[in-house]
Design an enzyme around this catalytic site. Sequence first.
Site, PDB file in Angstrom:
ATOM      1  N   ASP A  73     -35.451 -43.180 -18.659  1.00 38.47           N
ATOM      2  CA  ASP A  73     -34.953 -42.385 -17.538  1.00 38.47           C
ATOM      3  C   ASP A  73     -36.097 -41.689 -16.820  1.00 38.47           C
ATOM      4  O   ASP A  73     -37.010 -41.135 -17.453  1.00 38.47           O
ATOM      5  CB  ASP A  73     -33.966 -41.331 -18.037  1.00 38.47           C
ATOM      6  CG  ASP A  73     -33.512 -40.418 -16.903  1.00 38.47           C
ATOM      7  OD1 ASP A  73     -32.795 -40.911 -16.009  1.00 38.47           O
ATOM      8  OD2 ASP A  73     -33.904 -39.230 -16.900  1.00 38.47           O
ATOM      9  N   TYR A 103     -39.962 -35.855 -10.927  1.00 37.82           N
ATOM     10  CA  TYR A 103     -40.874 -35.662 -12.047  1.00 37.82           C
ATOM     11  C   TYR A 103     -42.308 -35.996 -11.640  1.00 37.82           C
ATOM     12  O   TYR A 103     -42.717 -37.155 -11.624  1.00 37.82           O
ATOM     13  CB  TYR A 103     -40.464 -36.526 -13.241  1.00 37.82           C
ATOM     14  CG  TYR A 103     -39.032 -36.330 -13.702  1.00 37.82           C
ATOM     15  CD1 TYR A 103     -38.357 -35.121 -13.475  1.00 37.82           C
ATOM     16  CD2 TYR A 103     -38.352 -37.333 -14.360  1.00 37.82           C
ATOM     17  CE1 TYR A 103     -37.054 -34.943 -13.892  1.00 37.82           C
ATOM     18  CE2 TYR A 103     -37.041 -37.161 -14.786  1.00 37.82           C
ATOM     19  CZ  TYR A 103     -36.400 -35.970 -14.543  1.00 37.82           C
ATOM     20  OH  TYR A 103     -35.095 -35.801 -14.964  1.00 37.82           O
ATOM     21  N   LYS A 129     -33.112 -41.429 -10.012  1.00 38.52           N
ATOM     22  CA  LYS A 129     -32.224 -40.506  -9.303  1.00 38.52           C
ATOM     23  C   LYS A 129     -32.537 -40.478  -7.817  1.00 38.52           C
ATOM     24  O   LYS A 129     -33.645 -40.833  -7.391  1.00 38.52           O
ATOM     25  CB  LYS A 129     -32.365 -39.107  -9.921  1.00 38.52           C
ATOM     26  CG  LYS A 129     -32.157 -39.142 -11.443  1.00 38.52           C
ATOM     27  CD  LYS A 129     -32.427 -37.809 -12.104  1.00 38.52           C
ATOM     28  CE  LYS A 129     -32.303 -37.935 -13.611  1.00 38.52           C
ATOM     29  NZ  LYS A 129     -33.468 -38.599 -14.214  1.00 38.52           N
TER      30      LYS A 129
END
Length: 339
Positions: free
Chosen positions: A54, A59, A85
């Site tokens: 993930d 990030y 995402k």
Amino acid sequence: MQASLKRTFGRSGLEVTAMGFGTAPLGNQFRAVPEEDARGVIQHAWDSGLRYFDTAPMYGHGLSEHRLGESLRAFPRDEYVLSTKVGRLLKPVPQGGLTSFFWVDMPPFEVVHDYSYDGCMRSFEDSLQRMGVSRIDILFIHDIDTFTHGTELQKVHFRTAMDGGYKALEKLRSEGVVKAIGVGCNEWQVCEAALRERDFDCFLLAGRYTLLEQDALDTFLPLCEERNVSVVLGGGFNSGILATGAVKGAHYNYSEASPEILARVARIEAVCATFEVSLAAAALQFVLAHPAIATNVPGTRSQKHLDQNVALIGRPIPAEFWAALKKEGLIRDDAPTPG
């Protein structure tokens, strides 16, 4: 329980390992991870049998996606499940012009929240390019919660995501470009509201179902079971305290733990001591007992940390331990427990 055990991911047709590999630390968030170490820990995750990875544009302003994609190219694409995402676009900024609350080096981008149809489509395409892949298996709408945006702005972003972002994800799913769509955030109430409005397959819930918090049992997790919707559980240590224990300076929900939380964790630790059970092992295994939770994804920075988590998930815990926690009122009576 083994970290590499394959578990069905709701109605998507996917299978994920009981422990996934969360890559937020590889975005150099909070402290730098050298390139060689980042490649090494991803390889080690693969060698340990983990097959769910993930990431997110947030990030490290794209660094996590870039590093993960570079390493995953060494592995057969059909043998792992990949999630990322949408909801944050990365805008280039002039050198020296980047402002951030992080204090380590990241790529020179700033984050722009965009939950619209066009914004989510662009975010998806950008992620494909950063990772160098032709498809993403699971796509989450990221952080449409009050924790991230505050009460008033959250309402605006939530509505945009439901009316615009969802349509983008549903189109990608209908075309077979992604196999599962969902929402990833810090509040189960927001996940439940999204599920009651739209046809989502899954959710990534950070820190809201743990040894310390089980309010999601009231309505959200039963609704997931009813609709065969899977949950990815992140933040199972409540940002630290369920790994470190009730020590001075322990963190709970990204802040220093209150005296009340410290006292509750100390009571859980006392039961752990009675049965010679690791607090961290109990925290990792507890969440996986719920039938709606398919995988537990602790953020992993180093090979040593990864080995510890893999071992903790596989450590035997007697049924009497869980019964004792319930008897002491430390976990809910209706909380499913391992075994």
